[in-house]
Design a protein around this motif. Structure first.
Motif, mmCIF file in Angstrom:
data_model
loop_
_atom_site.group_PDB
_atom_site.id
_atom_site.type_symbol
_atom_site.label_atom_id
_atom_site.label_comp_id
_atom_site.label_asym_id
_atom_site.label_seq_id
_atom_site.Cartn_x
_atom_site.Cartn_y
_atom_site.Cartn_z
ATOM 1 N N PRO A 177 0.812 -1.222 0.000
ATOM 2 C CA PRO A 177 0.000 0.000 0.000
ATOM 3 C C PRO A 177 0.841 1.265 0.000
ATOM 4 C CG PRO A 177 0.068 -0.950 2.192
ATOM 5 C CD PRO A 177 0.767 -1.922 1.295
ATOM 6 N N GLY A 178 0.724 2.036 -1.065
ATOM 7 C CA GLY A 178 1.307 3.371 -1.110
ATOM 8 C C GLY A 178 2.783 3.429 -0.778
ATOM 9 N N THR A 179 3.247 4.603 -0.416
ATOM 10 C CA THR A 179 4.628 4.806 0.015
ATOM 11 C C THR A 179 4.677 6.026 0.898
ATOM 12 O OG1 THR A 179 6.876 5.287 -0.685
ATOM 13 C CG2 THR A 179 5.128 6.113 -2.085
ATOM 14 N N ALA A 180 5.503 5.953 1.929
ATOM 15 C CA ALA A 180 5.681 7.088 2.836
ATOM 16 C C ALA A 180 6.896 7.929 2.467
ATOM 17 C CB ALA A 180 5.816 6.585 4.274
ATOM 18 N N ASN A 181 7.611 7.543 1.412
ATOM 19 C CA ASN A 181 8.753 8.331 0.951
ATOM 20 C C ASN A 181 8.263 9.368 -0.047
ATOM 21 O OD1 ASN A 181 11.283 6.991 2.108
ATOM 22 N ND2 ASN A 181 10.153 5.246 1.293
ATOM 23 N N GLY A 182 8.354 10.640 0.343
ATOM 24 C CA GLY A 182 7.723 11.681 -0.450
ATOM 25 C C GLY A 182 8.416 12.019 -1.751
ATOM 26 N N ASN A 183 9.733 11.911 -1.807
ATOM 27 C CA ASN A 183 10.477 12.376 -2.977
ATOM 28 C C ASN A 183 11.599 11.417 -3.333
ATOM 29 O OD1 ASN A 183 9.252 15.202 -3.186
ATOM 30 N ND2 ASN A 183 10.049 15.224 -1.096
ATOM 31 N N GLU A 184 12.070 11.538 -4.568
ATOM 32 C CA GLU A 184 13.308 10.860 -4.924
ATOM 33 C C GLU A 184 14.468 11.536 -4.196
ATOM 34 O OE1 GLU A 184 14.452 9.699 -8.793
ATOM 35 O OE2 GLU A 184 12.419 9.768 -9.591
ATOM 36 N N ASN A 185 15.552 10.803 -4.044
ATOM 37 C CA ASN A 185 16.757 11.342 -3.430
ATOM 38 C C ASN A 185 17.952 11.144 -4.361
ATOM 39 O OD1 ASN A 185 15.793 12.230 -0.815
ATOM 40 N ND2 ASN A 185 15.507 10.076 -0.313
ATOM 41 N N GLY A 186 18.986 11.961 -4.136
ATOM 42 C CA GLY A 186 20.199 11.858 -4.937
ATOM 43 C C GLY A 186 21.436 11.681 -4.084
ATOM 44 N N ASN A 187 21.260 11.042 -2.928
ATOM 45 C CA ASN A 187 22.384 10.942 -1.999
ATOM 46 C C ASN A 187 22.825 9.497 -1.787
ATOM 47 O OD1 ASN A 187 20.162 10.082 -0.553
ATOM 48 N ND2 ASN A 187 20.654 11.219 1.290
ATOM 49 N N HIS A 188 23.747 9.330 -0.852
ATOM 50 C CA HIS A 188 24.285 8.020 -0.462
ATOM 51 C C HIS A 188 24.901 7.279 -1.649
ATOM 52 C CE1 HIS A 188 22.194 7.536 3.689
ATOM 53 N NE2 HIS A 188 22.543 8.784 3.441
ATOM 54 N N ASN A 189 25.705 8.036 -2.413
ATOM 55 C CA ASN A 189 26.446 7.443 -3.528
ATOM 56 C C ASN A 189 27.837 6.960 -3.118
ATOM 57 O OD1 ASN A 189 24.659 8.437 -5.923
ATOM 58 N ND2 ASN A 189 25.031 10.270 -4.716
ATOM 59 N N GLY A 190 28.267 7.318 -1.890
ATOM 60 C CA GLY A 190 29.669 7.072 -1.589
ATOM 61 C C GLY A 190 30.509 7.855 -2.591
ATOM 62 N N GLY A 191 31.429 7.184 -3.281
ATOM 63 C CA GLY A 191 32.134 7.823 -4.383
ATOM 64 C C GLY A 191 33.636 7.719 -4.346
ATOM 65 N N VAL A 192 34.218 7.584 -3.158
ATOM 66 C CA VAL A 192 35.672 7.579 -3.083
ATOM 67 C C VAL A 192 36.234 6.267 -3.624
ATOM 68 C CG1 VAL A 192 35.687 6.684 -0.722
ATOM 69 C CG2 VAL A 192 37.639 7.972 -1.551
ATOM 70 N N MET A 193 37.402 6.351 -4.273
ATOM 71 C CA MET A 193 38.111 5.178 -4.790
ATOM 72 C C MET A 193 39.569 5.246 -4.349
ATOM 73 S SD MET A 193 36.780 4.770 -8.736
ATOM 74 C CE MET A 193 37.614 6.264 -9.298
ATOM 75 N N ARG A 194 40.185 4.080 -4.216
ATOM 76 C CA ARG A 194 41.618 3.984 -3.945
ATOM 77 C C ARG A 194 42.173 2.737 -4.626
ATOM 78 N NH1 ARG A 194 43.569 8.751 -1.646
ATOM 79 N NH2 ARG A 194 42.188 9.417 0.051
ATOM 80 N N PHE A 195 43.403 2.830 -5.095
ATOM 81 C CA PHE A 195 44.146 1.631 -5.443
ATOM 82 C C PHE A 195 44.881 1.164 -4.197
ATOM 83 C CE2 PHE A 195 43.631 2.389 -10.017
ATOM 84 C CZ PHE A 195 43.523 1.072 -10.459
ATOM 85 N N GLY A 196 44.796 -0.143 -3.922
ATOM 86 C CA GLY A 196 45.459 -0.696 -2.766
ATOM 87 C C GLY A 196 46.894 -1.082 -3.060
ATOM 88 N N PRO A 197 47.646 -1.416 -2.007
ATOM 89 C CA PRO A 197 49.022 -1.888 -2.222
ATOM 90 C C PRO A 197 49.089 -3.196 -2.995
ATOM 91 C CG PRO A 197 48.346 -2.173 0.075
ATOM 92 C CD PRO A 197 47.285 -1.356 -0.591
ATOM 93 N N ASP A 198 47.941 -3.872 -3.122
ATOM 94 C CA ASP A 198 47.852 -5.101 -3.918
ATOM 95 C C ASP A 198 47.589 -4.823 -5.387
ATOM 96 O OD1 ASP A 198 45.290 -4.125 -3.662
ATOM 97 O OD2 ASP A 198 44.437 -5.934 -2.762
ATOM 98 N N GLY A 199 47.490 -3.537 -5.759
ATOM 99 C CA GLY A 199 47.237 -3.180 -7.144
ATOM 100 C C GLY A 199 45.788 -3.294 -7.563
ATOM 101 N N LYS A 200 44.886 -3.541 -6.614
ATOM 102 C CA LYS A 200 43.463 -3.669 -6.915
ATOM 103 C C LYS A 200 42.749 -2.336 -6.689
ATOM 104 C CE LYS A 200 44.302 -8.021 -7.581
ATOM 105 N NZ LYS A 200 44.497 -8.526 -8.964
ATOM 106 N N LEU A 201 41.651 -2.145 -7.410
ATOM 107 C CA LEU A 201 40.849 -0.930 -7.312
ATOM 108 C C LEU A 201 39.720 -1.141 -6.313
ATOM 109 C CD1 LEU A 201 40.145 1.935 -8.376
ATOM 110 C CD2 LEU A 201 38.734 0.814 -10.130
#
Length: 506
Positions: A177-201
């Motif tokens: 039944p319905g939804t209590a979420n009023g709007n779309e959101n554009g957050n909680h993307n994270g985003g940070v990246m690092r290469f590790g000492p193992d050469g992996k992304l």
């Protein structure tokens, strides 16, 4: 049409917001703050504060005098050469910068420049031009793409991964039944990246408001069938629900065979199994900081709270961080639930799963975790009782700042002082124990429990018990702190439109 284009755009970019957003909502323009160091051994100077708008990252390409600046809302990668900002960007991407979206991070291949590969995390606009409209993204609009640097521009090479970007939880799900979420959101993307000492992304992907396996809800957010996550299915982590994770990938985007859930994913098979093979850790909420300890080798990350218990974690292979069953150390689980159910609106953003459904005891909460074969839970190394907005993160290598700072962990703030007051805009410096496995809090007896019990204030960000950790203030929202080739720290302030250098005082 603005599409993976190198060089100048030849026009203004429309729809850029006036200030950041490292937040779940659009923020008004804020005044530039005046940064200062609280440690008399260190000083701060301004490196760049003109010609850039909403800078979100800095990447050194060839020594300290040749670096790139990433702009969140314009989608441009700008070059600074010999202290001079070049007029032509090296790349111009069509980004959606609503809330926490946009051009988010860039890392160089470990063998750069001999291997001239550059990896960029960004949110694609579905219009082909820069946009801030929340719905102007494809479902899988959070992209990581590999580019090639030719000395002048960046040219698209291959796609590494495409992740969820559209939060359509305001759309009713068939059978519910319905939804209590009023709007779309554009957050909680994270985003940070690092290469590790193992050469992996390593790629940090926020939970995107999802409520499925990777958020420790085996049946999703609903109590009755259909047991899905949203209008696009789930709760299994197919392409549309691979969120709340740290991915570990080869440099071509494939899953390393020594990933902690590689065998489990092979057993499951299909799209879900292939995605699980890429997962290094899960049960994460959202965060902007991730760094490898050059001495201990471990990956560390910062994780933002909803209202209670922001975290600093040492990420072991196969870590289940516990979200959404709880946040913070298990001993504080009842307190976490009390705060989340009685203060700040009593919601966990996506109200399809309210905090009232959380367990009352740590043992019960632990029993509810969705544990993949080989998964492990451990408490965070440090927490703030109320959200304090930890953000950009780095370790200090060498003695350029002084031998006493070598190996320390630095963390920025996701909000500026002018936005939230209190501890907004602060920089934190944490020391690790000799074995590099924990945060050393011996200098402040109040932190023996590994929790800063900041007093309750309506805007959160209160600074009690963080005094011994706080090393700078007035830096604004700082999504990125990087150590330069000269050993100094470079702090990117997205709200002050500036890059600062922290160096040893004369």
């Amino acid at each position: 049409m603005k599409k993976f284009r190198s060089g100048p755009s030849g026009r203004r970019h429309g729809g850029a917001v006036a200030a950041l957003a490292l937040a779940a909502f659009a923020l008004p323009a804020v005044a530039q703050e005046v940064p200062n160091m609280l440690d008399p051994n260190l000083r701060v100077t301004t490196v760049l504060n003109t010609g850039i708008a909403q800078p979100i990252g800095i990447v050194f390409v060839n020594g300290v005098n040749d670096y790139w600046v990433l702009e969140k809302a314009s989608g441009q990668v700008k070059r600074v050469l010999g202290g001079v900002l070049q007029t032509t960007p090296v790349l111009d991407l069509p980004v959606n910068s609503n809330s926490e979206r946009g051009l988010l991070s860039l890392v160089l291949h470990p063998n750069f420049p001999a291997t001239p590969h550059v990896y960029i995390r960004w949110t694609q606009s579905s219009t082909g031009a820069d946009s801030t409209t929340v719905a102007d993204v494809p479902l899988l609009g959070n992209r990581v793409d590999r580019f090639v640097w030719n000395g002048t521009t960046l040219a698209q090479d291959i796609n590494i991964v495409q992740l969820r970007s559209r939060q359509t939880d305001n759309v009713p799900v068939t059978g519910h039944p319905g939804t209590a979420n009023g709007n779309e959101n554009g957050n909680h993307n994270g985003g940070v990246m690092r290469f590790g000492p193992d050469g992996k992304l390593y790629i940090y992907m926020g939970d995107q408001g999802r409520r499925g396996w990777m958020q420790n809800l085996v049946n999703g957010p609903f109590l009755t069938p259909p047991l899905v996550d949203d209008t696009f299915g789930g709760p299994q982590p197919d392409n549309a629900h691979l969120t709340g994770v740290i991915l570990r990938l080869n440099d071509d985007g494939s899953a390393p065979a020594d990933n902690p859930f590689f065998t489990a994913g092979a057993t499951l098979g299909g799209e879900v199994g292939a995605n699980i093979q890429k997962v290094f850790a899960y049960g994460m909420r959202n965060g902007f900081g991730m760094a490898f300890d050059p001495q201990g080798g471990f990956l560390w990350e910062t994780e933002n709270a909803d209202d209670a218990y922001a975290e600093v974690n040492r990420v072991v292979p196969g870590l289940n961080g516990g979200w959404i069953q709880f946040a913070g150390p298990t001993a504080r689980m009842p307190d976490w639930k009390t705060i989340e159910t009685t203060q700040f609106g009593s919601a966990l953003q996506q109200v399809r799963y309210p905090p009232t459904r959380a367990a009352y005891t740590a043992n019960l909460a632990l029993s509810r975790l969705f544990m993949l074969p080989g998964a492990v839970y451990k408490d965070p190394e440090f927490s703030w009782r109320y959200e304090t907005g930890p953000s950009g993160t780095t370790f200090v290598q060498g003695n350029a700042l002084g031998a006493e700072y070598a190996g320390t962990l630095w963390i920025g703030s996701a909000r500026s002082f002018t936005q939230v007051g209190a501890n907004g805009g602060s920089l934190y410096r944490l020391r690790l124990t000799a074995d590099r496995l924990n945060i050393d809090t011996s200098a402040d007896p109040r932190l023996a429990d590994k929790v800063a019990d900041n007093l309750f204030r309506a805007q959160k960000f209160e600074g009690t018990e963080s005094e011994s950790l706080k090393v700078g203030q007035g830096f604004g929202a700082t999504p990125s702190i990087e150590q330069g080739p000269d050993g100094n720290l470079y702090v990117v302030s997205v709200t002050s439109n500036a890059i600062y250098r922290i160096s040893r005082a004369p």
